[in-house]
Design an enzyme around this catalytic site. Structure first.
Site, PDB file in Angstrom:
ATOM      1  N   LEU A  58     -13.961   3.295  -3.268  1.00 22.34           N
ATOM      2  CA  LEU A  58     -12.797   4.121  -2.981  1.00 22.34           C
ATOM      3  C   LEU A  58     -12.476   5.104  -4.095  1.00 22.34           C
ATOM      4  O   LEU A  58     -11.778   6.097  -3.867  1.00 22.34           O
ATOM      5  CB  LEU A  58     -11.578   3.228  -2.716  1.00 22.34           C
ATOM      6  CG  LEU A  58     -11.618   2.379  -1.449  1.00 22.34           C
ATOM      7  CD1 LEU A  58     -10.469   1.377  -1.460  1.00 22.34           C
ATOM      8  CD2 LEU A  58     -11.528   3.265  -0.212  1.00 22.34           C
ATOM      9  N   GLY A  78      -9.348  -2.066   2.345  1.00 23.65           N
ATOM     10  CA  GLY A  78     -10.019  -1.991   1.056  1.00 23.65           C
ATOM     11  C   GLY A  78      -9.055  -1.922  -0.115  1.00 23.65           C
ATOM     12  O   GLY A  78      -7.864  -1.631   0.031  1.00 23.65           O
ATOM     13  N   SER A 117       1.633  -5.117   2.827  1.00 23.70           N
ATOM     14  CA  SER A 117       1.767  -6.520   2.452  1.00 23.70           C
ATOM     15  C   SER A 117       3.224  -6.933   2.356  1.00 23.70           C
ATOM     16  O   SER A 117       4.104  -6.100   2.075  1.00 23.70           O
ATOM     17  CB  SER A 117       1.088  -6.757   1.099  1.00 23.70           C
ATOM     18  OG  SER A 117       1.355  -8.054   0.601  1.00 23.70           O
ATOM     19  N   HIS A 119       4.254  -8.317  -0.028  1.00 29.12           N
ATOM     20  CA  HIS A 119       4.580  -8.141  -1.444  1.00 29.12           C
ATOM     21  C   HIS A 119       5.174  -6.760  -1.743  1.00 29.12           C
ATOM     22  O   HIS A 119       5.648  -6.533  -2.863  1.00 29.12           O
ATOM     23  CB  HIS A 119       3.367  -8.452  -2.301  1.00 29.12           C
ATOM     24  CG  HIS A 119       2.912  -9.865  -2.119  1.00 29.12           C
ATOM     25  ND1 HIS A 119       3.688 -10.936  -2.480  1.00 29.12           N
ATOM     26  CD2 HIS A 119       1.791 -10.390  -1.545  1.00 29.12           C
ATOM     27  CE1 HIS A 119       3.063 -12.061  -2.171  1.00 29.12           C
ATOM     28  NE2 HIS A 119       1.911 -11.751  -1.599  1.00 29.12           N
ATOM     29  N   TYR A 145       0.499  -4.912  -7.551  1.00 25.57           N
ATOM     30  CA  TYR A 145      -0.148  -4.915  -6.240  1.00 25.57           C
ATOM     31  C   TYR A 145       0.858  -4.544  -5.148  1.00 25.57           C
ATOM     32  O   TYR A 145       0.596  -3.670  -4.309  1.00 25.57           O
ATOM     33  CB  TYR A 145      -0.762  -6.291  -5.967  1.00 25.57           C
ATOM     34  CG  TYR A 145      -1.126  -6.533  -4.527  1.00 25.57           C
ATOM     35  CD1 TYR A 145      -2.173  -5.849  -3.921  1.00 25.57           C
ATOM     36  CD2 TYR A 145      -0.401  -7.438  -3.751  1.00 25.57           C
ATOM     37  CE1 TYR A 145      -2.496  -6.056  -2.592  1.00 25.57           C
ATOM     38  CE2 TYR A 145      -0.718  -7.661  -2.428  1.00 25.57           C
ATOM     39  CZ  TYR A 145      -1.766  -6.972  -1.850  1.00 25.57           C
ATOM     40  OH  TYR A 145      -2.079  -7.184  -0.535  1.00 25.57           O
ATOM     41  N   SER A 174       0.341 -13.835   5.734  1.00 27.13           N
ATOM     42  CA  SER A 174      -0.752 -14.652   5.180  1.00 27.13           C
ATOM     43  C   SER A 174      -1.788 -14.843   6.275  1.00 27.13           C
ATOM     44  O   SER A 174      -1.571 -15.632   7.192  1.00 27.13           O
ATOM     45  CB  SER A 174      -0.223 -16.020   4.728  1.00 27.13           C
ATOM     46  OG  SER A 174       0.906 -15.889   3.888  1.00 27.13           O
TER      47      SER A 174
END
Length: 275
Positions: A58, A78, A117, A119, A145, A174
Site C-alpha cells: 500500500l 489491508g 473498527s 477502535h 490504530y 470482532s
C-alpha cells in the site's frame, strides 16, 4: 481535470480484496464468490491458496493503482490491524489508504467498502442496559490504530463529497470463527454475517459515505445495527450459542475491567511501541 465516470455497482462485479491473506480476508475469499463476485485478492505477503493473488504494498502508489485498474469495487481490509508505532500506522493505514483512494478516483471505481473498527470509538462508554450505541457517535479512538480508522472514515467522506466515490465504512467488532472472550459475546461478527454485510455494502444504492456497525445479531449486543440494516444487511448468527462455553472458560467480567466499561475494551490500555 475531468474525473472518470464511476463504474456501476450492478451486474457482475470484479472486486479488489486487499488484506486477502488475513483472517477476515480469508473468510471473505471463501464466501464472496458465492454472491457472484470475481475476486482479485491482494496482500503485502503471498496469499495461501490463491496463487494468482497480487503482492501489493500500500505504500507504493503505482502498485496500488495497478491493483485497482479494471475492478468495479474495492473491499479494503489491508494495512495494520493492531496497535503499532505511529510511523508504522502512518505509512500503512494513512498514506496507504490515501494511495488507494487516489487510485480509485483515477481509475473511476465507484464503490469502496472500508474496514473501519470499533477502535475508532474505543473510548466511548458502554451504554446502560437496554440502550445501544449507534454509528453516528463522535469518534473517540483508543490507539494510533483506532485513530487511523477515524482518518479513513474522514477520507472516505471527503472522496464521496468531492469525487463521487461511494464508501461504506464498517466498524467491525470482532470477526472470528467463534467468540474468544466474554466481550466478544457482544462484539462478534460471524464470518457468514461478515460476508452478508459486505455484500449489502457493495450493492446498496446511493450510500454516499455511510458508517455502519459490524456485528452479528448478538443477544448481548451493545451496538445498534439500524444503519447496516438500512443497506439490506440481515444478520443470521448470534454469539449467544457460544455463551455457556465462553463463560465457563473465562467467567463473568469484572465491572471494573475496560471490557465491561468501554467500547474498545482492553485496547484502551494498550501502549504503542516506543522508539
Amino acid at each position: 481535470m475531468t474525473q472518470p465516470t464511476p463504474r456501476p455497482t450492478t451486474g457482475p462485479r470484479t472486486i479488489l480484496l486487499t488484506g486477502a491473506a488475513g483472517g477476515v480476508g480469508t473468510f471473505l475469499r471463501e464466501r464472496l464468490p458465492g454472491y457472484g463476485y470475481r475476486l482479485r485478492p491482494a496482500d503485502l505477503r503471498p496469499v495461501e491458496g490463491a496463487p494468482d493473488a497480487l503482492v501489493c504494498d500500500l505504500r507504493d502508489p503505482e502498485a496500488v493503482r495497478a491493483a485497482v485498474r479494471g475492478v468495479d469495487a474495492v473491499v479494503h481490509l489491508g494495512g495494520i490491524s493492531v496497535e503499532d508505532s505511529f510511523d508504522a500506522v502512518l505509512d500503512a493505514n494513512v498514506r496507504g489508504l490515501h494511495h488507494l483512494y487516489e487510485a480509485v478516483r483515477q481509475e473511476g471505481v465507484g464503490r469502496v467498502v472500508f474496514a473501519s473498527s470499533n477502535h475508532a470509538v474505543g473510548f466511548v462508554p458502554l451504554p446502560a442496559a437496554g440502550e445501544l450505541v449507534g454509528s453516528a457517535i463522535v469518534p473517540r479512538p483508543d490507539t494510533y490504530y483506532g485513530l487511523s480508522k477515524v482518518f479513513g472514515e474522514g477520507l472516505a467522506s471527503l472522496y464521496a463529497d468531492k469525487y463521487g466515490v461511494e464508501t461504506v465504512s464498517i466498524r467491525i467488532g470482532s470477526c472470528f470463527a467463534e467468540p474468544r472472550s466474554v466481550r466478544m459475546l457482544s462484539t462478534w461478527l460471524s464470518p457468514d454475517d461478515c460476508a452478508r454485510l459486505v455484500h449489502a455494502a457493495l450493492t446498496a444504492p446511493g450510500v454516499g459515505h455511510t458508517v455502519v456497525n459490524g456485528i452479528s445479531a448478538n443477544t448481548r449486543a451493545w451496538w445498534d445495527l439500524g444503519s447496516a440494516r438500512a443497506l439490506g444487511y440481515r444478520p443470521q448468527d448470534d454469539a449467544e450459542v457460544f455463551a455457556a462455553a465462553v463463560l465457563a472458560e473465562h467467567g463473568e467480567l469484572d465491572p471494573g475491567h475496560p471490557d465491561a466499561r468501554l467500547v474498545g475494551g482492553w485496547f484502551t490500555e494498550v501502549e504503542p511501541p516506543r522508539p
